[in-house]
Design a protein around this motif. Structure first.
Motif, mmCIF file in Angstrom:
data_model
loop_
_atom_site.group_PDB
_atom_site.id
_atom_site.type_symbol
_atom_site.label_atom_id
_atom_site.label_comp_id
_atom_site.label_asym_id
_atom_site.label_seq_id
_atom_site.Cartn_x
_atom_site.Cartn_y
_atom_site.Cartn_z
ATOM 1 N N GLN A 31 0.834 -1.214 0.000
ATOM 2 C CA GLN A 31 0.000 0.000 0.000
ATOM 3 C C GLN A 31 0.862 1.254 0.000
ATOM 4 O O GLN A 31 0.567 2.226 -0.714
ATOM 5 C CB GLN A 31 -0.923 -0.009 1.220
ATOM 6 C CG GLN A 31 -1.874 1.190 1.268
ATOM 7 C CD GLN A 31 -2.697 1.225 2.544
ATOM 8 O OE1 GLN A 31 -2.615 0.320 3.370
ATOM 9 N NE2 GLN A 31 -3.491 2.276 2.705
ATOM 10 N N LEU A 32 1.909 1.260 0.804
ATOM 11 C CA LEU A 32 2.779 2.432 0.884
ATOM 12 C C LEU A 32 3.459 2.703 -0.443
ATOM 13 O O LEU A 32 3.497 3.853 -0.916
ATOM 14 C CB LEU A 32 3.824 2.224 1.984
ATOM 15 C CG LEU A 32 4.858 3.343 2.144
ATOM 16 C CD1 LEU A 32 4.181 4.672 2.474
ATOM 17 C CD2 LEU A 32 5.887 2.981 3.218
ATOM 18 N N MET A 33 4.001 1.659 -1.068
ATOM 19 C CA MET A 33 4.713 1.862 -2.332
ATOM 20 C C MET A 33 3.753 2.282 -3.445
ATOM 21 O O MET A 33 4.106 3.101 -4.300
ATOM 22 C CB MET A 33 5.484 0.597 -2.730
ATOM 23 C CG MET A 33 6.606 0.220 -1.769
ATOM 24 S SD MET A 33 7.691 1.600 -1.309
ATOM 25 C CE MET A 33 8.287 2.118 -2.913
ATOM 26 N N ALA A 34 2.527 1.746 -3.441
ATOM 27 C CA ALA A 34 1.547 2.159 -4.450
ATOM 28 C C ALA A 34 1.218 3.649 -4.278
ATOM 29 O O ALA A 34 1.129 4.405 -5.256
ATOM 30 C CB ALA A 34 0.277 1.308 -4.334
ATOM 31 N N PHE A 35 1.026 4.070 -3.034
ATOM 32 C CA PHE A 35 0.755 5.484 -2.751
ATOM 33 C C PHE A 35 1.909 6.366 -3.220
ATOM 34 O O PHE A 35 1.706 7.385 -3.906
ATOM 35 C CB PHE A 35 0.521 5.667 -1.250
ATOM 36 C CG PHE A 35 0.586 7.095 -0.786
ATOM 37 C CD1 PHE A 35 -0.416 8.006 -1.115
ATOM 38 C CD2 PHE A 35 1.659 7.549 -0.025
ATOM 39 C CE1 PHE A 35 -0.357 9.329 -0.687
ATOM 40 C CE2 PHE A 35 1.733 8.862 0.407
ATOM 41 C CZ PHE A 35 0.724 9.752 0.070
ATOM 42 N N LEU A 36 3.126 5.984 -2.868
ATOM 43 C CA LEU A 36 4.290 6.792 -3.240
ATOM 44 C C LEU A 36 4.446 6.874 -4.751
ATOM 45 O O LEU A 36 4.660 7.960 -5.318
ATOM 46 C CB LEU A 36 5.554 6.214 -2.612
ATOM 47 C CG LEU A 36 5.660 6.286 -1.081
ATOM 48 C CD1 LEU A 36 6.899 5.542 -0.607
ATOM 49 C CD2 LEU A 36 5.701 7.733 -0.605
ATOM 50 N N HIS A 37 4.370 5.734 -5.417
ATOM 51 C CA HIS A 37 4.616 5.717 -6.855
ATOM 52 C C HIS A 37 3.525 6.456 -7.625
ATOM 53 O O HIS A 37 3.798 7.114 -8.633
ATOM 54 C CB HIS A 37 4.756 4.275 -7.339
ATOM 55 C CG HIS A 37 6.039 3.643 -6.907
ATOM 56 N ND1 HIS A 37 6.248 2.286 -6.860
ATOM 57 C CD2 HIS A 37 7.199 4.208 -6.476
ATOM 58 C CE1 HIS A 37 7.474 2.036 -6.436
ATOM 59 N NE2 HIS A 37 8.069 3.183 -6.196
ATOM 60 N N LEU A 38 2.284 6.358 -7.153
ATOM 61 C CA LEU A 38 1.212 7.128 -7.781
ATOM 62 C C LEU A 38 1.538 8.612 -7.738
ATOM 63 O O LEU A 38 1.262 9.357 -8.672
ATOM 64 C CB LEU A 38 -0.113 6.862 -7.055
ATOM 65 C CG LEU A 38 -1.300 7.723 -7.491
ATOM 66 C CD1 LEU A 38 -1.641 7.471 -8.962
ATOM 67 C CD2 LEU A 38 -2.508 7.457 -6.602
ATOM 68 N N ARG A 39 2.159 9.043 -6.666
ATOM 69 C CA ARG A 39 2.491 10.448 -6.487
ATOM 70 C C ARG A 39 3.865 10.808 -7.064
ATOM 71 O O ARG A 39 4.352 11.923 -6.875
ATOM 72 C CB ARG A 39 2.438 10.801 -5.001
ATOM 73 C CG ARG A 39 1.076 10.543 -4.349
ATOM 74 C CD ARG A 39 -0.052 11.328 -5.021
ATOM 75 N NE ARG A 39 0.266 12.735 -5.049
ATOM 76 C CZ ARG A 39 0.086 13.556 -4.026
ATOM 77 N NH1 ARG A 39 -0.468 13.099 -2.909
ATOM 78 N NH2 ARG A 39 0.415 14.827 -4.112
ATOM 79 N N GLY A 40 4.507 9.861 -7.743
ATOM 80 C CA GLY A 40 5.797 10.152 -8.366
ATOM 81 C C GLY A 40 6.939 10.228 -7.383
ATOM 82 O O GLY A 40 7.955 10.886 -7.641
ATOM 83 N N VAL A 41 6.801 9.552 -6.245
ATOM 84 C CA VAL A 41 7.799 9.600 -5.172
ATOM 85 C C VAL A 41 8.389 8.211 -4.970
ATOM 86 O O VAL A 41 7.675 7.213 -5.017
ATOM 87 C CB VAL A 41 7.152 10.107 -3.857
ATOM 88 C CG1 VAL A 41 8.134 10.049 -2.689
ATOM 89 C CG2 VAL A 41 6.627 11.530 -4.047
ATOM 90 N N LYS A 42 9.692 8.151 -4.740
ATOM 91 C CA LYS A 42 10.353 6.868 -4.492
ATOM 92 C C LYS A 42 10.353 6.553 -2.998
ATOM 93 O O LYS A 42 10.243 7.450 -2.165
ATOM 94 C CB LYS A 42 11.790 6.903 -5.013
ATOM 95 C CG LYS A 42 11.887 7.016 -6.527
ATOM 96 C CD LYS A 42 13.335 7.029 -6.984
ATOM 97 C CE LYS A 42 13.424 7.137 -8.497
ATOM 98 N NZ LYS A 42 14.842 7.179 -8.963
ATOM 99 N N GLY A 43 10.486 5.266 -2.700
ATOM 100 C CA GLY A 43 10.536 4.833 -1.309
ATOM 101 C C GLY A 43 11.726 3.936 -1.052
ATOM 102 O O GLY A 43 11.911 2.929 -1.747
#
Length: 856
Positions: A61-73
């Motif tokens: 869930q966290l990575m999907a949220f980040l990637h949708l927003r163009g942010v890396k984790g």
């Protein structure tokens, strides 16, 4: 909050802005305020175990949220890993890689090997915990398969530029990341053993107890130095690199990192926003050819401005803001020593106390509701503070009123400094920046439009990450008699991207002729562009993950003969490390076969080698000498001085020394942080070290696990020592026994005085400087693992080290005699401990080898 970035900047290297996230709210705060990436820990193996942290189950869930927003984790796996933890770490890594995490930040050499074995392409970032300060360190990280290096915070801009030049020339170039804001550890990360020494809580395991933030007294030549209100001798001001951003961009660093995984989401929002806006401004100026910094870097303290940016940073969290080591060494400014905890914005000094009111000459804005604290110069005691009820301006002064009974004004004094520690209005604004479900920070997309009469309108959209989509109109373009599709009309319709992660960067109009299309169709196309881009961005990264590769493939064979290990001695061997010529003479007279020297001045090694060879009374006696723990660019002259002694071998501490002494006999010291068999095997096979010193983070059970997971012949174990707690660039001698800023003007008090630091419980710890002016604080009480020696001998360990710091020759001789008796079986470990404890001046405790065993 829309991004203010133009396409003209895309040709420049804009560093990634990396923000901390200790929980979900912090992650949202970072994303909504402009972070390009976040770093976060999971519930194990990370260097901030006190943070709330995420779980493995949160990752998809966290990575999907980040990637949708163009942010890396990036996941922090930045601790040492003990032998019995390797199997769990392997499963942990498989989960992280499968979840599409963008990279893992690693300290442990063995974990780097394990990652690269199970996945050939998953990115590894070498943590600042790896203590990389030079091009040799970058090369070492590259050899492990790392794709990025986080440099030690002690590197100046000049040194960063030098490292960049050297790695480019040597074709070992890797992207470099630097910390740009937040708390500064006084000790080199990965080299701080203070929490381990004082309580069995290792900083290399994410359990730092922050002893650097405590008060200390300075004892010089037996006398307490009167430093007035300066008591926090090891607590640096917080790093603020805002004013050096142009220099950092010019240096070519790839990533700017904000510290703070233990901080609140308001802190993350505040600091991320300040640096996002400042970095974007710098990039615009540089793209226009303005603001390009000169090659000469001036001394760079933060100016005493009251700008909004500075105010925000001070309110976020501040022990004072300073450019750290970016501008080079300034020991007078790095540590002000007046407090070790958060202060905030300085409001002024108390000038009058009357009728439940306090008057001060105001130096920064204050309003009702703000929280303040009164600083009387004793921050270790309970301080008065509270919320301001009313503010009345009287000329150049201001009168503050507080709620009835909120303050004990008898504990407030004229001259007290007043700090604003909380601004509820600012906090509310910051919380609003990441509240709700709709995106507030939007990232640009770039659209090209093509078409002509009778053909569909084609829109090609791409984002900054390289995702690209193409959408066609469902109806054909027709000739426009009124309101043709001009660039402005297209921007107006396709730029309506509210409540999406996107804003329109630029639009290129390649339409032929005057054409038109219904607004409803343009709106549909816009929605389709958003949907397709969101779908592309939300896809998890697909890294290669070998199902057949496993930890077992990397474990060293326990079947003899083992790789070039020297034969075990016929009886356990005692190794003695001394720190001056008098101790060396005393050790020689006891007949020690293997001697190590660690002197403050390597030029004295020639004399030491001469003493051993001239006074040699036993066969095959050897003397090994130690270079300093840290090597920075331009310091190979120190290593040349060490080699000039022509000792039998060298006790190597870092990556430069592994490289410099590659053709010599070498033993790896504790600072290489060997905590498991994968790390030990790497150093043995790649560098041909004769022995390795087991990590000081291991308790007796973990040490036994290490010795049974690979050959005990590879190791020596330090069983008696004054634990080297802090190892730091900060020079206490210079800061508090001189008015100088560094070695060029301090007068070298380290060569004239014996100095100790006295802590809150009355223990006095020994302070030493090395040739590079770096300081080490040694635990004032020696620690012994004597009671475990027989267990280690039974496992096949043949080499035991004892270390001295400031013992007299007589104490050296007595201690060596006791350990000789122990290794010969003439006394037990308990008897030795009691015998040494009776030597009151020496003072010995059971060390963390035992303490940790009790706590584990």
């Amino acid at each position: 909050m829309k991004s203010d970035r133009s396409s003209s900047q895309l040709s420049l290297q804009r560093p990634e802005l990396l923000a901390p996230a200790g929980n979900w709210d912090c992650a949202k705060a970072a994303v909504e305020n402009g972070a390009d990436a976040i770093y976060f820990g999971l519930d194990r193996f990370n260097a901030r175990m006190r943070a709330q942290n995420f779980t493995e189950a949160d990752l998809p869930q966290l990575m999907a949220f980040l990637h949708l927003r163009g942010v890396k984790g990036y996941v922090t796996l930045n601790t040492l890993i003990f032998p019995k933890e390797l199997a769990a770490a392997q499963q942990y890594l498989r989960t992280i890689i499968a979840a599409g995490v963008d990279a893992v930040i690693v300290q442990d050499v063995g974990i780097c090997r394990l990652i690269r074995h199970i996945s050939p392409d998953f990115p590894i970032h070498a943590s600042t915990q790896m203590t990389i300060t030079s091009a040799a360190g970058v090369e070492f990280a590259k050899s492990l398969g790392c794709q990025l290096v986080v440099l030690a915070r002690e590197c100046s801009l000049k040194e960063i530029n030098k490292i960049q030049q050297q790695i480019a020339q040597q074709d070992t170039s890797l992207p470099l990341e630097v910390f740009v804001h937040g708390a500064l550890c006084v000790a080199y990360s990965g080299q701080c053993l203070t929490s381990e020494a004082l309580g069995g809580r290792s900083a290399n395991r994410g359990e730092c107890a922050q002893a650097c933030r405590m008060p200390y007294e300075l004892i010089t030549d037996g006398e307490t130095v009167n430093l007035a209100e300066r008591k926090y001798l090891l607590s640096p001001q917080d790093l603020a690199g805002l004013e050096v951003l142009p220099y950092l961009v010019k240096s070519g660093v790839t990533c700017l990192k904000i510290e703070g995984r233990l901080k609140a989401p308001e802190y993350v929002a505040n600091v991320t926003r300040v640096y996002r806006e400042a970095l974007d401004c710098v990039m615009v100026q540089l793209a226009k050819g303005k603001g390009m910094p000169t090659t000469k870097l001036p001394h760079l303290p933060i100016s005493p401005s009251t700008s909004q940016e500075r105010y925000n940073l001070e309110m976020a969290f501040s022990r004072g803001l300073y450019t750290g080591w970016f501008g080079g060494i300034n020991n007078q400014e790095l540590v002000h020593a007046r407090f070790g905890k958060k202060r905030g914005v300085y409001l002024g000094e108390v000038t009058r106390i009357h009728n439940e009111q306090v008057t001060l000459k105001l130096e920064a804005p204050v309003k009702p509701g703000d929280g303040i604290v009164f600083d009387c110069g004793h921050p270790e005691a309970k301080e008065e503070g509270g919320r301001v009820y009313a503010v009345v301006q009287k000329g150049k002064e201001v009168v503050l009123t507080f709620g009835r009974h909120d303050l004990n004004l008898r504990r407030v004094h004229l001259g007290d400094k007043v700090w604003k520690t909380n601004d509820p209005e600012l906090d509310k604004q910051l919380r609003q920046s990441f509240a709700g479900e709709n995106p507030q920070f939007q990232r640009p997309i770039y659209i090209e439009v093509y078409g002509e009469v009778g053909q569909p309108l084609i829109a090609i959209a791409r984002d900054e990450l390289g995702n690209i989509v193409q959408v066609e109109s469902a109806i054909s373009l027709v000739e426009a008699h009124t309101k043709p599709l001009t660039k402005d009309r297209l921007q107006e319709q396709l730029g309506r991207l509210g409540n999406t992660p996107f804003c329109l960067g630029t639009l290129s109009n390649h339409l032929n002729g005057t054409v038109m299309l219904p607004v409803s169709e343009l709106n549909r196309m816009r929605r389709e562009i958003v949907t397709q881009l969101e779908e592309l961005r939300s896809q998890p990264k697909r890294w290669q993950l070998s199902l057949n590769a496993s930890l077992a493939d990397l474990l060293p064979s326990l079947t003899p003969p083992l790789f070039h290990s020297p034969p075990l001695p016929l009886s356990p061997s005692l190794i003695v490390l001394v720190r001056n010529l008098q101790q060396l003479q005393a050790a020689l007279q006891t007949g020690i076969q293997t001697l190590y020297c660690e002197f403050e001045d390597p030029r004295a090694y020639t004399k030491a080698v001469q003493m051993v060879r001239e006074g040699q009374t036993i066969a095959n006696q050897t003397i090994w000498v130690a270079p300093p723990r840290i090597t920075k660019p331009g310091e190979n002259w120190i290593l040349q001085q060490v080699r000039a002694s022509e000792a039998d071998g060298y006790l190597v501490r870092n990556y430069d020394q592994l490289q410099f002494f590659a053709t010599d006999r070498c033993i790896g010291d504790f600072s290489l942080n060997v905590a498991n068999s994968l790390t030990a095997d790497y150093f043995q096979h790649h560098f041909g070290l004769e022995r390795l010193t087991a990590s000081y983070d291991l308790n007796i059970t973990q040490l036994e696990d290490l010795l049974t997971s690979c050959s005990p012949q590879w190791f020596e174990v330090t069983i008696h020592q004054h634990m080297p707690m802090f190892h730091m660039e900060h020079c206490v001698f210079c800061a508090f026994l001189s008015t100088g800023t560094d070695y060029t003007n301090c007068g070298r008090p380290c060569e004239k005085h014996e100095v100790k630091l006295k802590d809150r419980v009355g223990s006095e710890h020994v302070l030493k400087a090395d040739i590079g002016c770096r300081n080490t604080v040694f635990n004032g009480t020696a620690q012994t693992g004597a009671e475990y020696v027989q267990r280690l001998i039974d496992l096949g360990l043949g080499h035991f080290r004892i270390e001295f710091v400031n013992e007299t020759p007589d104490q050296v001789a007595k201690t060596i005699h006791c350990y000789h008796q122990l290794l010969q079986g003439e006394i037990t470990g308990s008897q030795l401990w009691r015998e040494l404890k009776l030597q009151n001046q020496l003072g010995v405790t059971r060390g963390p080898m035992g303490v940790s065993a009790l706590q584990s």
